[in-house]
Design a protein around this motif. Structure first.
Motif, PDB file in Angstrom:
ATOM      1  N   PHE A 255       1.088  -0.959  -0.092  1.00  7.81           N
ATOM      2  CA  PHE A 255       0.329   0.035  -0.088  1.00  7.81           C
ATOM      3  C   PHE A 255       0.745   1.047   0.637  1.00  7.81           C
ATOM      4  O   PHE A 255       2.121   1.390  -0.006  1.00  7.81           O
ATOM      5  CB  PHE A 255      -1.001   0.036   1.216  1.00  7.81           C
ATOM      6  CG  PHE A 255      -1.597  -1.079   1.428  1.00  7.81           C
ATOM      7  CD1 PHE A 255      -2.819  -1.398   0.432  1.00  7.81           C
ATOM      8  CD2 PHE A 255      -1.777  -2.294   1.671  1.00  7.81           C
ATOM      9  CE1 PHE A 255      -4.254  -2.138  -0.327  1.00  7.81           C
ATOM     10  CE2 PHE A 255      -2.872  -2.839   2.165  1.00  7.81           C
ATOM     11  CZ  PHE A 255      -4.184  -3.597   0.980  1.00  7.81           C
ATOM     12  N   LEU A 256       0.286   2.449   0.133  1.00  8.28           N
ATOM     13  CA  LEU A 256       0.851   3.670  -0.254  1.00  8.28           C
ATOM     14  C   LEU A 256       1.329   4.334   1.148  1.00  8.28           C
ATOM     15  O   LEU A 256       1.024   3.623   2.053  1.00  8.28           O
ATOM     16  CB  LEU A 256      -0.362   4.682  -1.237  1.00  8.28           C
ATOM     17  CG  LEU A 256      -0.571   4.586  -2.595  1.00  8.28           C
ATOM     18  CD1 LEU A 256      -1.102   5.727  -2.938  1.00  8.28           C
ATOM     19  CD2 LEU A 256       0.696   4.436  -3.553  1.00  8.28           C
ATOM     20  N   ARG A 257       2.454   5.077   0.958  1.00  5.80           N
ATOM     21  CA  ARG A 257       3.543   5.395   1.910  1.00  5.80           C
ATOM     22  C   ARG A 257       3.620   6.675   1.813  1.00  5.80           C
ATOM     23  O   ARG A 257       4.296   7.387   1.007  1.00  5.80           O
ATOM     24  CB  ARG A 257       4.392   4.110   2.495  1.00  5.80           C
ATOM     25  CG  ARG A 257       4.320   3.481   2.692  1.00  5.80           C
ATOM     26  CD  ARG A 257       3.839   3.171   4.001  1.00  5.80           C
ATOM     27  NE  ARG A 257       3.486   1.347   4.373  1.00  5.80           N
ATOM     28  CZ  ARG A 257       2.152   0.747   3.982  1.00  5.80           C
ATOM     29  NH1 ARG A 257       1.265   1.127   3.986  1.00  5.80           N
ATOM     30  NH2 ARG A 257       1.792  -0.150   4.972  1.00  5.80           N
ATOM     31  N   VAL A 258       3.825   7.608   3.314  1.00  7.61           N
ATOM     32  CA  VAL A 258       3.756   9.063   2.838  1.00  7.61           C
ATOM     33  C   VAL A 258       5.303   9.006   2.339  1.00  7.61           C
ATOM     34  O   VAL A 258       6.419   8.151   2.391  1.00  7.61           O
ATOM     35  CB  VAL A 258       4.180   9.414   4.384  1.00  7.61           C
ATOM     36  CG1 VAL A 258       4.515  10.945   4.785  1.00  7.61           C
ATOM     37  CG2 VAL A 258       2.836   8.896   5.244  1.00  7.61           C
ATOM     38  N   GLY A 259       5.311   9.987   1.449  1.00  3.62           N
ATOM     39  CA  GLY A 259       6.563  10.374   0.891  1.00  3.62           C
ATOM     40  C   GLY A 259       7.127   9.385  -0.571  1.00  3.62           C
ATOM     41  O   GLY A 259       7.259  10.430  -1.390  1.00  3.62           O
ATOM     42  N   GLU A 260       6.327   9.144  -0.824  1.00  8.74           N
ATOM     43  CA  GLU A 260       5.651   8.759  -2.074  1.00  8.74           C
ATOM     44  C   GLU A 260       5.321   8.974  -3.164  1.00  8.74           C
ATOM     45  O   GLU A 260       3.830   9.885  -3.691  1.00  8.74           O
ATOM     46  CB  GLU A 260       5.508   7.097  -2.193  1.00  8.74           C
ATOM     47  CG  GLU A 260       5.756   5.801  -1.788  1.00  8.74           C
ATOM     48  CD  GLU A 260       5.230   4.402  -1.392  1.00  8.74           C
ATOM     49  OE1 GLU A 260       5.969   3.531  -1.730  1.00  8.74           O
ATOM     50  OE2 GLU A 260       4.041   4.277  -1.613  1.00  8.74           O
ATOM     51  N   GLU A 261       5.667   8.819  -4.262  1.00  9.57           N
ATOM     52  CA  GLU A 261       4.604   9.743  -5.888  1.00  9.57           C
ATOM     53  C   GLU A 261       3.881   8.476  -6.383  1.00  9.57           C
ATOM     54  O   GLU A 261       4.775   7.487  -7.285  1.00  9.57           O
ATOM     55  CB  GLU A 261       5.487  10.614  -6.304  1.00  9.57           C
ATOM     56  CG  GLU A 261       4.746  11.582  -7.128  1.00  9.57           C
ATOM     57  CD  GLU A 261       5.864  12.623  -8.316  1.00  9.57           C
ATOM     58  OE1 GLU A 261       5.344  13.970  -7.804  1.00  9.57           O
ATOM     59  OE2 GLU A 261       6.593  11.981  -9.180  1.00  9.57           O
ATOM     60  N   VAL A 262       3.012   8.949  -7.280  1.00 10.72           N
ATOM     61  CA  VAL A 262       1.723   8.069  -7.593  1.00 10.72           C
ATOM     62  C   VAL A 262       2.425   9.542  -8.736  1.00 10.72           C
ATOM     63  O   VAL A 262       1.534  10.100  -9.426  1.00 10.72           O
ATOM     64  CB  VAL A 262       0.493   7.908  -7.222  1.00 10.72           C
ATOM     65  CG1 VAL A 262      -0.370   6.886  -7.721  1.00 10.72           C
ATOM     66  CG2 VAL A 262       0.688   7.001  -5.453  1.00 10.72           C
ATOM     67  N   SER A 263       2.195   8.564  -9.898  1.00  9.43           N
ATOM     68  CA  SER A 263       2.190   9.237 -11.724  1.00  9.43           C
ATOM     69  C   SER A 263       0.789   8.268 -12.270  1.00  9.43           C
ATOM     70  O   SER A 263       1.488   6.883 -12.365  1.00  9.43           O
ATOM     71  CB  SER A 263       3.116   8.795 -12.045  1.00  9.43           C
ATOM     72  OG  SER A 263       2.885   9.209 -13.274  1.00  9.43           O
ATOM     73  N   THR A 264      -0.013   8.247 -12.926  1.00  8.32           N
ATOM     74  CA  THR A 264      -1.110   7.632 -13.748  1.00  8.32           C
ATOM     75  C   THR A 264      -0.823   8.366 -15.086  1.00  8.32           C
ATOM     76  O   THR A 264      -1.229  10.062 -15.137  1.00  8.32           O
ATOM     77  CB  THR A 264      -2.104   7.763 -13.061  1.00  8.32           C
ATOM     78  OG1 THR A 264      -2.215   7.793 -11.484  1.00  8.32           O
ATOM     79  CG2 THR A 264      -4.074   7.014 -13.861  1.00  8.32           C
ATOM     80  N   TRP A 265      -1.096   7.671 -15.988  1.00  4.18           N
ATOM     81  CA  TRP A 265      -1.214   7.840 -17.710  1.00  4.18           C
ATOM     82  C   TRP A 265      -2.179   7.482 -18.360  1.00  4.18           C
ATOM     83  O   TRP A 265      -2.542   5.741 -18.154  1.00  4.18           O
ATOM     84  CB  TRP A 265       0.069   8.061 -18.103  1.00  4.18           C
ATOM     85  CG  TRP A 265       0.789   6.759 -18.254  1.00  4.18           C
ATOM     86  CD1 TRP A 265       0.582   5.676 -19.798  1.00  4.18           C
ATOM     87  CD2 TRP A 265       1.439   6.023 -17.483  1.00  4.18           C
ATOM     88  NE1 TRP A 265       1.031   4.587 -19.239  1.00  4.18           N
ATOM     89  CE2 TRP A 265       1.661   4.381 -17.840  1.00  4.18           C
ATOM     90  CE3 TRP A 265       2.296   6.280 -16.474  1.00  4.18           C
ATOM     91  CZ2 TRP A 265       1.880   3.698 -17.094  1.00  4.18           C
ATOM     92  CZ3 TRP A 265       2.488   4.588 -15.800  1.00  4.18           C
ATOM     93  CH2 TRP A 265       2.971   3.700 -16.477  1.00  4.18           C
ATOM     94  N   ALA A 266      -1.878   7.934 -19.482  1.00 10.04           N
ATOM     95  CA  ALA A 266      -3.594   7.458 -20.022  1.00 10.04           C
ATOM     96  C   ALA A 266      -3.101   8.448 -21.670  1.00 10.04           C
ATOM     97  O   ALA A 266      -2.274   9.569 -21.813  1.00 10.04           O
ATOM     98  CB  ALA A 266      -5.036   7.685 -19.993  1.00 10.04           C
ATOM     99  N   GLU A 267      -2.872   7.207 -22.225  1.00  9.58           N
ATOM    100  CA  GLU A 267      -2.545   7.747 -23.784  1.00  9.58           C
ATOM    101  C   GLU A 267      -3.545   8.813 -24.105  1.00  9.58           C
ATOM    102  O   GLU A 267      -4.450   8.557 -24.567  1.00  9.58           O
ATOM    103  CB  GLU A 267      -2.828   5.937 -24.779  1.00  9.58           C
ATOM    104  CG  GLU A 267      -1.557   6.349 -26.171  1.00  9.58           C
ATOM    105  CD  GLU A 267      -1.704   5.324 -26.563  1.00  9.58           C
ATOM    106  OE1 GLU A 267      -1.932   5.416 -28.489  1.00  9.58           O
ATOM    107  OE2 GLU A 267      -2.257   4.547 -26.359  1.00  9.58           O
ATOM    108  N   GLY A 268      -3.322  10.123 -24.783  1.00  7.75           N
ATOM    109  CA  GLY A 268      -3.320  10.854 -25.720  1.00  7.75           C
ATOM    110  C   GLY A 268      -4.580  11.958 -24.712  1.00  7.75           C
ATOM    111  O   GLY A 268      -5.413  12.740 -25.002  1.00  7.75           O
ATOM    112  N   ILE A 269      -4.230  11.277 -23.622  1.00  8.43           N
ATOM    113  CA  ILE A 269      -4.977  12.103 -22.388  1.00  8.43           C
ATOM    114  C   ILE A 269      -3.832  13.009 -21.783  1.00  8.43           C
ATOM    115  O   ILE A 269      -4.240  14.316 -21.527  1.00  8.43           O
ATOM    116  CB  ILE A 269      -6.235  11.438 -21.517  1.00  8.43           C
ATOM    117  CG1 ILE A 269      -6.888  11.274 -22.397  1.00  8.43           C
ATOM    118  CG2 ILE A 269      -6.091  12.787 -20.721  1.00  8.43           C
ATOM    119  CD1 ILE A 269      -8.052  10.416 -21.600  1.00  8.43           C
TER     120      ILE A 269
END
Length: 288
Positions: A255-269
């Motif tokens: 699971f997510l922890r303090v200090g981590e960065e989440v990057s989410t992407w979608a083609e063309g968006i």
């Protein structure tokens, strides 16, 4: 078209930058990023013929949620076979539907407050409705879609699965748990709006990657099945489900922890980015 919310104002994002719609239309369309979907046909006609000014450069950190006040937010569970498998359930024959309350909506960049140590990621394609849809057939569904954007369905797994009755909607609606953006892209801007790469990385480690053509229930099928039950309204959102690779489906779970960065992407968006920070601790009643 690529539509965005820049510092609270509706803009078109062009090759030259951001075009303020209220200014460019002489007030015909106001600055409210959500109101345009209630005048979608008129707006599309205006944008197709209007002599738009040159866009202004802008700071992407100033982008907010491109839809700020949807009347309804639908979310679909288990809509990729890989996610159904990692969840230990059969592929559904009907779309499992819940909601994400709209106060959880936020823009494409910023902090994600973690209320517990069991917050998970879920990259999702999000549909924005542009016309009222009642009992719409799948083959006609794209005519009712204003555009597509990107979302994260952040999920607090302890609350989500609390016994005896799971609480999907509450567990997925903590403040900041529904970032969307960075823009809404009209389907004509995409080579194939039904086949886009989507993915997620945590601290640079890729944790999800799929194509939206792998959806169990496609965008047209979701519009058909939802609109058979209730009317979809302009500006409504549909989170279409997440691919396999969530933290709760791993062994051991992650699971997510303090200090981590989440990057989410979608083609063309485009891309979403959240930095995990401490949140107000939350404890379920059964655990207190």
């Amino acid at each position: 078209m690529r539509i965005a919310n820049l510092a609270g104002r509706l803009v078109l994002v062009t090759a030259g930058g951001a075009v303020d719609i209220d200014e460019a239309s002489g007030g015909r369309f106001g600055p409210d990023p959500s109101a345009v979907y209630r005048e979608w046909d008129a707006f599309v006609a205006w944008a197709a013929s209007a002599p738009l000014p040159a866009g202004r450069t802008f700071d992407e950190a100033s982008l907010g949620a491109p839809v700020t006040e949807p009347g309804q937010v639908f979310a679909i569970g288990l809509n990729y076979r890989g996610h159904a498998a990692e969840s230990g359930v059969e592929v559904p024959v009907e779309p499992p539907v819940f909601t994400k309350f709209r106060t959880s909506l936020t823009g494409p960049r910023g902090d994600l407050e973690l209320p517990t140590d069991t917050v998970d990621w879920e990259a999702e394609l999000v549909v924005v409705i542009g016309r009222e849809a009642r009992r719409v057939a799948a083959e006609d569904a794209w005519a009712y879609v204003a555009g597509l954007t990107l979302g994260q369905d952040y999920s607090e797994r302890t609350r989500q699965l609390v016994a005896p009755a799971p609480q999907f909607s509450l567990a997925k609606s903590f403040p900041g748990f529904s970032p969307i953006g960075p823009v809404v892209v009209t389907p004509d801007e995409l080579a194939d709006p039904m086949d886009l790469e989507i993915g997620c990385a945590v601290n640079g480690e890729q944790v999800q990657k799929a194509r939206t053509s792998d959806l169990v229930f496609s965008v047209p099928e979701l519009v058909e099945r939802l609109s058979a039950v209730l009317p979809l309204q302009p500006g409504d959102l549909i989170f279409t489900g997440t691919p396999g690779g969530v933290g709760g489906g791993r062994s051991p779970q992650r699971f997510l922890r303090v200090g981590e960065e989440v990057s989410t992407w979608a083609e063309g968006i485009g891309e979403l980015r959240q930095r995990c920070v401490p949140g107000t601790p939350y404890t379920t009643a059964s655990a207190s």
